[in-house]
Design an enzyme around this catalytic site. Sequence first.
Site, PDB file in Angstrom:
ATOM      1  N   GLU A  83      42.237  45.631  49.858  1.00  0.00           N
ATOM      2  CA  GLU A  83      42.814  45.523  48.520  1.00  0.00           C
ATOM      3  C   GLU A  83      43.170  44.069  48.273  1.00  0.00           C
ATOM      4  OE1 GLU A  83      46.239  47.182  45.477  1.00  0.00           O
ATOM      5  OE2 GLU A  83      46.623  47.336  47.631  1.00  0.00           O
ATOM      6  N   ASP A 131      45.543  33.563  49.802  1.00  0.00           N
ATOM      7  CA  ASP A 131      44.539  33.622  48.743  1.00  0.00           C
ATOM      8  C   ASP A 131      43.311  34.352  49.284  1.00  0.00           C
ATOM      9  OD1 ASP A 131      42.502  33.118  46.881  1.00  0.00           O
ATOM     10  OD2 ASP A 131      43.228  31.108  46.423  1.00  0.00           O
ATOM     11  N   ASP A 158      45.032  39.021  37.407  1.00  0.00           N
ATOM     12  CA  ASP A 158      45.509  38.172  36.307  1.00  0.00           C
ATOM     13  C   ASP A 158      44.335  37.796  35.409  1.00  0.00           C
ATOM     14  OD1 ASP A 158      46.565  36.138  34.673  1.00  0.00           O
ATOM     15  OD2 ASP A 158      47.972  35.535  36.237  1.00  0.00           O
TER      16      ASP A 158
END
EC number: 2.1.1.33
Length: 201
Positions: A33, A85, A108
């Site tokens: 995920e 990241d 986002d």
Amino acid sequence: MIFSIEDDAPIVRDLLPDWRARFGEAGGRLELEIGCGHGGFALGFARAFPERALVGIEQRRKFAAELAAKGARHGLSNLLVLNGDARLLAPRLFAAGSLAAIHVHFPDPWWKRRHHRRRLVDDRMSALLLGLLAPGGVLDFRTDVERYAREAVVRLEEVGFRNAAGPGRFAEAAPDEIPSTRERRYLASGEPVWRLRLVKA
């Protein structure tokens, strides 16, 4: 467990984690995920599918630490939360063709045009996701932003994903779908969620 890595760390294939050693039998069905947020999906997944292993990568350290603590409290040994990241971590953690599924929920959208390059689903990341999946592996993508969903489906199909719903089409919610914390709010208010279920041929 929280894991971080320097941005300029080299990719050393011999140092890829032994996921079967980490997860046991569940490591044979490894899923990822990207962007766990408050952890609604990760926790629900780990409870619902103890025979499958989930690695969650969350860029916000506070959220990653909180989710890792919740997983530990609930004894979810098939869940590992990493801080960093995903664009940097994923190729250092997973061999090509090693993932059964990748879940990307409500990334986002970076509304401003000058920020579009920061979007997760760009050409480079789309190709990386495809490469990490095993043949038959699934990319589970969800967003509340229709425009982003339409741009994503075009880009992902262009790199080689097969759309299970048909070219350019969106998927219905699966019967065993686990909603994220954010998704529950949209479902409760009746707002639409745009879903893609894309398969590596």
